[in-house]
Write an enzyme that holds these catalytic residues in place. Structure first.
Site, PDB file in Angstrom:
ATOM      1  N   SER A 111       0.843  -1.202   0.000  1.00  0.00           N
ATOM      2  CA  SER A 111       0.000   0.000   0.000  1.00  0.00           C
ATOM      3  C   SER A 111       0.880   1.254   0.000  1.00  0.00           C
ATOM      4  O   SER A 111       1.662   1.453  -0.923  1.00  0.00           O
ATOM      5  CB  SER A 111      -0.949  -0.049   1.198  1.00  0.00           C
ATOM      6  OG  SER A 111      -1.969   0.903   1.089  1.00  0.00           O
ATOM      7  N   LEU A 112       0.793   2.085   1.027  1.00  0.00           N
ATOM      8  CA  LEU A 112       1.624   3.283   1.103  1.00  0.00           C
ATOM      9  C   LEU A 112       3.099   2.936   0.928  1.00  0.00           C
ATOM     10  O   LEU A 112       3.851   3.658   0.258  1.00  0.00           O
ATOM     11  CB  LEU A 112       1.393   3.985   2.440  1.00  0.00           C
ATOM     12  CG  LEU A 112       2.311   5.167   2.784  1.00  0.00           C
ATOM     13  CD1 LEU A 112       2.184   6.287   1.761  1.00  0.00           C
ATOM     14  CD2 LEU A 112       2.003   5.686   4.188  1.00  0.00           C
TER      15      LEU A 112
END
Length: 314
Positions: A111-112
């Site tokens: 994700s991030l």
């Protein structure tokens, strides 16, 4: 598909503290401490516990250094008045590299963490030898401007709460309630029976209600600034990365690797035998957590191909 079994790496780790001007970056270094490890970076509001189930399935010969991003897990918070944003998180990678004297880095991000890896690889491609991106490639676009307004207001409110001391600790709940909350807020991407992998580094015991706990991460990280990579910029960034070993794993039920990523993946994969893309059927956003075994079936041969034993010394 390769069959993988848990390794001894599961229990063999050392806690790591990397100094930073605002405090420190906390981490765990699993396995081999002689050769350069894979640097693993978690997603938004998560912590290094996100890799708990995947780490034991990876090759024994290579170490993995998992870190908590600032404001998350057991890493220091940024100073008052300094907001969190993706661009500044990118500079955590060269900071870790400098601490351990690496001239190159192998990245694994969820994700991030995957967005951070993509951005850093485009900025300094000569220093990256491979990237593993878990259910992400580009950040999701925010189409509704009102969300940005609410995030600004939320950030300022949280900043005031921390500054004036009117509320000494965030709202507290039973551990069972936090497991339910984490599962609900993640659309069961982090199911209740796996929630403790996330919670063990981001809760603290309440002083007001001893039977309850609260989220110990910095409340301001909920309102971090998303770096929007528009299509033209994404394509140019992909061209800079060009032909690098790049593995993308997507959960079939997750929207995070959608049509917006098609052109970027086309550039990354063009004439690149080292680009791989796989979709895990029934996988949600935390596919590496709830479907760790299937993800490892793709990750293990990728690591063996691009970071064979003793391929890179400290």
């Amino acid at each position: 598909m390769e069959t993988v079994t848990p390794s001894a790496k599961q229990m063999q780790y050392e806690e790591v503290v990397i100094p930073a001007p605002w405090g420190h970056i906390a981490g765990r270094w699993y396995g081999n401490r002689v050769d350069r490890p894979v640097l693993a970076i978690h997603g938004w509001l998560d912590n290094l516990g996100t890799f708990d189930r995947l780490i034991p399935l990876l090759p024994d010969y290579i170490g993995v250094l998992c870190i908590d991003l600032p404001g998350h897990g057991r890493s220091s918070r940024l100073p008052p008045g300094v907001p969190y944003n993706v661009y500044d998180y990118v500079f955590i990678i060269p900071r870790v590299m400098k601490e351990f004297g690496w001239s190159k880095v192998s990245l694994m991000g969820h994700s991030l963490g995957g967005v951070i890896s993509f951005m850093y690889a485009a900025m300094a491609p000569s220093t990256v030898d491979m990237i593993i991106s878990l259910d992400v490639l580009l950040p999701r676009r925010i189409e509704d401007p009102s969300k940005l307004t609410k995030d600004i207001e939320g950030y300022l409110l949280e900043e005031r709460r921390q500054a004036d001391g009117t509320e000494h600790e965030p709202p507290s709940f039973t551990l069972s309630k936090l497991r339910q909350t984490l599962a609900r807020n993640s659309n069961n991407s982090v199911p209740q029976h796996l929630a403790d992998h996330m919670l063990h580094r981001q809760v603290a015991k309440s002083q007001m209600y001893p039977e309850k706990v609260f989220f110990s991460r910095d409340g301001r990280v909920k309102y971090y600034h998303i770096f929007d990579i528009e299509n033209g910029l994404a394509l140019e960034m992909a061209r800079r990365i060009e032909k690098k070993p790049y593995l993308v794993i997507k959960g079939s039920l997750s929207p995070f690797v959608g049509p917006r990523c098609d052109e970027t993946m086309s550039i990354l994969s063009k004439d690149n035998p080292n680009f791989e893309f796989y979709e895990v059927e029934g996988g949600k956003h935390h596919v590496h957590l709830h479907a760790a075994e299937e993800c490892a079936c793709y990750i293990v041969p990728f690591i063996r191909n691009h970071r064979p034993p003793r391929s890179s010394k400290l």
